[in-house]
Design a protein around this motif. Structure first.
Motif, PDB file in Angstrom:
ATOM      1  N   GLY A  73      19.405 -11.440 -13.648  1.00 21.17           N
ATOM      2  CA  GLY A  73      20.592 -10.679 -14.041  1.00 21.17           C
ATOM      3  C   GLY A  73      20.738 -10.594 -15.551  1.00 21.17           C
ATOM      4  N   GLN A  74      20.500 -11.720 -16.238  1.00 18.29           N
ATOM      5  CA  GLN A  74      20.584 -11.713 -17.702  1.00 18.29           C
ATOM      6  C   GLN A  74      19.494 -10.822 -18.307  1.00 18.29           C
ATOM      7  OE1 GLN A  74      20.432 -16.022 -18.290  1.00 18.29           O
ATOM      8  NE2 GLN A  74      22.566 -16.005 -18.986  1.00 18.29           N
ATOM      9  N   LEU A  75      18.297 -10.880 -17.738  1.00 19.01           N
ATOM     10  CA  LEU A  75      17.221 -10.011 -18.229  1.00 19.01           C
ATOM     11  C   LEU A  75      17.568  -8.542 -18.047  1.00 19.01           C
ATOM     12  CD1 LEU A  75      14.042 -11.922 -16.985  1.00 19.01           C
ATOM     13  CD2 LEU A  75      14.786 -11.623 -19.354  1.00 19.01           C
ATOM     14  N   THR A  76      18.212  -8.229 -16.918  1.00 18.94           N
ATOM     15  CA  THR A  76      18.635  -6.846 -16.686  1.00 18.94           C
ATOM     16  C   THR A  76      19.660  -6.415 -17.724  1.00 18.94           C
ATOM     17  OG1 THR A  76      18.230  -7.067 -14.299  1.00 18.94           O
ATOM     18  CG2 THR A  76      19.668  -5.269 -15.010  1.00 18.94           C
ATOM     19  N   GLU A  77      20.619  -7.294 -18.030  1.00 19.23           N
ATOM     20  CA  GLU A  77      21.628  -6.971 -19.044  1.00 19.23           C
ATOM     21  C   GLU A  77      20.976  -6.750 -20.410  1.00 19.23           C
ATOM     22  OE1 GLU A  77      24.548 -10.009 -19.105  1.00 19.23           O
ATOM     23  OE2 GLU A  77      25.348  -9.558 -17.116  1.00 19.23           O
ATOM     24  N   ILE A  78      20.002  -7.593 -20.765  1.00 12.18           N
ATOM     25  CA  ILE A  78      19.312  -7.437 -22.047  1.00 12.18           C
ATOM     26  C   ILE A  78      18.562  -6.107 -22.090  1.00 12.18           C
ATOM     27  CG2 ILE A  78      17.439  -8.347 -23.484  1.00 12.18           C
ATOM     28  CD1 ILE A  78      18.250 -11.152 -22.534  1.00 12.18           C
ATOM     29  N   SER A  79      17.863  -5.784 -21.015  1.00 13.52           N
ATOM     30  CA  SER A  79      17.092  -4.536 -20.966  1.00 13.52           C
ATOM     31  C   SER A  79      18.012  -3.323 -21.074  1.00 13.52           C
ATOM     32  CB  SER A  79      16.280  -4.469 -19.668  1.00 13.52           C
ATOM     33  OG  SER A  79      15.349  -5.531 -19.600  1.00 13.52           O
ATOM     34  N   ARG A  80      19.135  -3.364 -20.374  1.00  7.57           N
ATOM     35  CA  ARG A  80      20.077  -2.231 -20.434  1.00  7.57           C
ATOM     36  C   ARG A  80      20.652  -2.075 -21.841  1.00  7.57           C
ATOM     37  NH1 ARG A  80      22.403  -0.166 -15.871  1.00  7.57           N
ATOM     38  NH2 ARG A  80      24.454  -0.065 -16.888  1.00  7.57           N
ATOM     39  N   ALA A  81      20.966  -3.196 -22.473  1.00  2.00           N
ATOM     40  CA  ALA A  81      21.515  -3.134 -23.836  1.00  2.00           C
ATOM     41  C   ALA A  81      20.475  -2.617 -24.819  1.00  2.00           C
ATOM     42  CB  ALA A  81      22.023  -4.508 -24.265  1.00  2.00           C
ATOM     43  N   GLU A  82      19.226  -3.100 -24.703  1.00  4.35           N
ATOM     44  CA  GLU A  82      18.161  -2.634 -25.597  1.00  4.35           C
ATOM     45  C   GLU A  82      17.909  -1.146 -25.411  1.00  4.35           C
ATOM     46  OE1 GLU A  82      16.796  -3.979 -27.998  1.00  4.35           O
ATOM     47  OE2 GLU A  82      16.820  -6.150 -27.784  1.00  4.35           O
ATOM     48  N   ALA A  83      18.052  -0.658 -24.179  1.00  8.86           N
ATOM     49  CA  ALA A  83      17.825   0.767 -23.899  1.00  8.86           C
ATOM     50  C   ALA A  83      19.028   1.631 -24.243  1.00  8.86           C
ATOM     51  CB  ALA A  83      17.464   0.949 -22.426  1.00  8.86           C
ATOM     52  N   GLY A  84      20.146   1.004 -24.630  1.00  9.23           N
ATOM     53  CA  GLY A  84      21.335   1.773 -25.000  1.00  9.23           C
ATOM     54  C   GLY A  84      22.122   2.282 -23.816  1.00  9.23           C
ATOM     55  N   VAL A  85      21.836   1.738 -22.613  1.00  3.23           N
ATOM     56  CA  VAL A  85      22.590   2.151 -21.428  1.00  3.23           C
ATOM     57  C   VAL A  85      24.036   1.682 -21.578  1.00  3.23           C
ATOM     58  CG1 VAL A  85      22.802   1.923 -18.928  1.00  3.23           C
ATOM     59  CG2 VAL A  85      20.539   2.063 -19.989  1.00  3.23           C
ATOM     60  N   GLY A  86      24.970   2.596 -21.446  1.00  9.87           N
ATOM     61  CA  GLY A  86      26.383   2.282 -21.599  1.00  9.87           C
ATOM     62  C   GLY A  86      26.995   2.823 -22.875  1.00  9.87           C
ATOM     63  N   ARG A  87      26.175   3.443 -23.725  1.00 11.81           N
ATOM     64  CA  ARG A  87      26.730   4.005 -24.961  1.00 11.81           C
ATOM     65  C   ARG A  87      27.732   5.117 -24.674  1.00 11.81           C
ATOM     66  NH1 ARG A  87      24.395   2.970 -29.854  1.00 11.81           N
ATOM     67  NH2 ARG A  87      25.103   4.985 -30.605  1.00 11.81           N
ATOM     68  N   GLU A  88      27.571   5.759 -23.503  1.00 14.40           N
ATOM     69  CA  GLU A  88      28.525   6.819 -23.150  1.00 14.40           C
ATOM     70  C   GLU A  88      29.905   6.243 -22.844  1.00 14.40           C
ATOM     71  OE1 GLU A  88      26.740   5.205 -19.465  1.00 14.40           O
ATOM     72  OE2 GLU A  88      25.933   5.909 -21.383  1.00 14.40           O
ATOM     73  N   GLN A  89      29.986   4.913 -22.671  1.00 12.45           N
ATOM     74  CA  GLN A  89      31.267   4.259 -22.400  1.00 12.45           C
ATOM     75  C   GLN A  89      31.906   3.688 -23.667  1.00 12.45           C
ATOM     76  OE1 GLN A  89      30.778   1.381 -19.218  1.00 12.45           O
ATOM     77  NE2 GLN A  89      29.350   2.701 -18.117  1.00 12.45           N
ATOM     78  N   PHE A  90      31.357   4.025 -24.822  1.00 17.01           N
ATOM     79  CA  PHE A  90      31.936   3.537 -26.084  1.00 17.01           C
ATOM     80  C   PHE A  90      33.358   4.075 -26.236  1.00 17.01           C
ATOM     81  CE2 PHE A  90      28.298   2.142 -29.111  1.00 17.01           C
ATOM     82  CZ  PHE A  90      27.821   1.311 -28.115  1.00 17.01           C
ATOM     83  N   GLU A  91      34.208   3.219 -26.800  1.00 17.84           N
ATOM     84  CA  GLU A  91      35.590   3.580 -27.081  1.00 17.84           C
ATOM     85  C   GLU A  91      36.051   2.784 -28.297  1.00 17.84           C
ATOM     86  OE1 GLU A  91      38.034   2.338 -23.849  1.00 17.84           O
ATOM     87  OE2 GLU A  91      37.165   0.330 -23.757  1.00 17.84           O
TER      88      GLU A  91
END
Length: 456
Positions: free
Chosen positions: A292-310
């Motif tokens: 799970g932690q590796l998945t979170e790191i990979s998503r963050a490195e790939a910029g997944v979630g930038r569309e949720q910036f506020e």
């Protein structure tokens, strides 16, 4: 790139031809404008001089009649050759009365205005081009006053030849400058292409050449080098992560396999089987937590979630996280202090909370009792900095750069609770927010800082 042959199928030839065409068109336009302007100026001056002479002769005719006009023309004849002046006065029937032209042209009507034609001179019977104005006098007489256009025609020829020569020189210079320009451009592109080929071949240590000119090519090369540094870092992290995954998950998976295998042992009691199942569940939880932690790191490195910036109020975020951890810190005899201020930034609030939580847990793990852990907010140019400092033993200087790497822990007794992924996730979140992670020894203690871009 230098050995590319000139053909219509490559960019160099098309660029040279485009440069040549544009330069030639511009030069031709300017020279044509000069030619037309010069001719119009000369023609305008000629007409002004002839008009002035016609006015003077008309005045003589009004004051002294036909005889006065004849005498005025005769007075002008001796100096007419020097001025390229031509005169012809005839009676109403075309019989010559005065002038240095032989006869009135049959196809020209008196009073037809400005005309260009060829007539014979009276002094040498030479056929010459003239530009003249014809007038019909009140008595029916015909008057022709003009200028010899031979000199102007010769000037036209010389001007045209000059324009042609200038156009040829411009064409040659455009080819030369186009070739030099494309040689410069394609030489720089060749350097980039050759370096890129080496990188594609697997040499990730190569970088785009910089000439120190600060031009656009150097700027592009600098941007590409920054990108390559980041790619090399990610590839290195990927290799380390892959090796670490193989190493760190081998033990729990092996233990899990043993637990499962022993469940089929008929000699086992129900209590022993329950213990094995519980231990197997612990191993599974550990593996799932790591994945799970590796998945979170990979998503963050790939910029997944930038569309949720506020817009995120970091001061409020810090206050919320500190409020959550204060009971745990109080039980350990640790005081949590918050200093500094910061304006809201665009970001992913849950991930930023996770990053701060990881930093706090890491500091509280090593902070001595009856000491403080300080959370500080500050500005650093285009970045907002969030740092957490403890008063613990710090880390060896040579290990500071390794803290953000996955599966790296400086605790010699790595536990199932600590797989060395906390700071790696913090670094990935900071990169996702356009910043970075850094750590330094403060003697005493360790300060871990993340930089977050104020603008996306």
């Amino acid at each position: 790139m230098d050995n590319i042959r000139l053909s219509f199928n490559n960019s160099r030839t098309r660029l040279i031809l485009a440069s040549m065409a544009l330069s030639t068109l511009l030069t031709a336009t300017i020279l044509a404008l000069v030619y037309v302007t010069a001719n119009r100026t000369i023609e305008g001056e000629t007409r002004s001089v002839v008009s002035a002479e016609l006015t003077g002769l008309a005045d003589e005719y009004e004051r002294r009649g036909l005889l006065g006009l004849l005498r005025a023309i005769e007075r002008r004849i001796p100096t007419a050759a020097e001025r390229d002046a031509l005169y012809l006065l005839t009676d109403p029937f075309g019989v010559k009365l005065a002038g240095n032209l032989k006869q009135w042209p049959d196809h020209i009507a008196a009073g037809s205005g400005w005309v260009d034609l060829e007539l014979r001179r009276a002094d040498n019977d030479e056929l010459v081009p003239i530009s003249a104005a014809s007038v019909r006098l009140p008595g029916g007489e015909r008057l022709l006053v003009g200028r010899d256009a031979l000199a102007r025609q010769q000037f036209d020829r010389v001007l045209l030849q000059t324009v042609g020569i200038a156009l040829g020189i411009a064409l040659g210079l455009s080819v030369l400058t186009g070739w030099l320009f494309t040689r410069l451009v394609f030489a720089r592109l060749s350097d980039i292409a050759n370096t890129a080929e080496d990188i594609v071949s697997g040499d990730l240590s190569r970088r785009m050449p910089l000439r120190g000119t600060g031009d656009e090519f150097d700027q592009v090369s600098g941007t590409l080098n920054t990108m390559l540094d980041r790619i090399e870092e990610l590839v290195s992290n990927l290799r380390t992560t892959s090796n670490s995954i193989a190493h760190d998950l081998r033990s729990p998976l092996s233990r899990l396999k043993q637990r499962v295998e022993t469940l089929s042992d008929p000699s086992k009691t129900d209590k022993e089987r329950a213990i094995d199942i519980a231990r197997a569940s612990v191993e599974i939880d550990h593996v799932l937590r790591v994945l799970g932690q590796l998945t979170e790191i990979s998503r963050a490195e790939a910029g997944v979630g930038r569309e949720q910036f506020e817009p995120v109020d970091l001061q409020q975020l810090v206050a919320d996280v500190v409020e959550l951890y204060e009971p745990v810190a109080s039980d350990q005899g640790i005081q949590l202090k918050v200093t500094g201020t910061a304006a809201p930034i665009p970001g992913h609030r849950p991930l930023l909370s996770q990053a701060l939580s990881n930093l706090l847990e890491n500091s509280m793990r090593y902070a001595p009792q009856d000491t403080a852990v300080t959370i500080n907010l500050s500005d650093d140019g285009a970045y907002t900095c969030l740092s957490v400092r403890d008063q613990g033993p710090g880390v060896p200087q040579q290990d500071l750069s390794r803290l953000q790497m996955p599966f790296v822990t400086l605790d010699p007794a790595r536990t199932e609770r600590n797989a060395g992924l906390g700071l790696a996730l913090v670094a990935a979140i900071s990169h996702m927010h356009g910043g970075g992670f850094e750590a330094r020894n403060c003697d005493p203690g360790l300060e871990a800082k993340i930089k977050l871009a104020r603008k996306t």
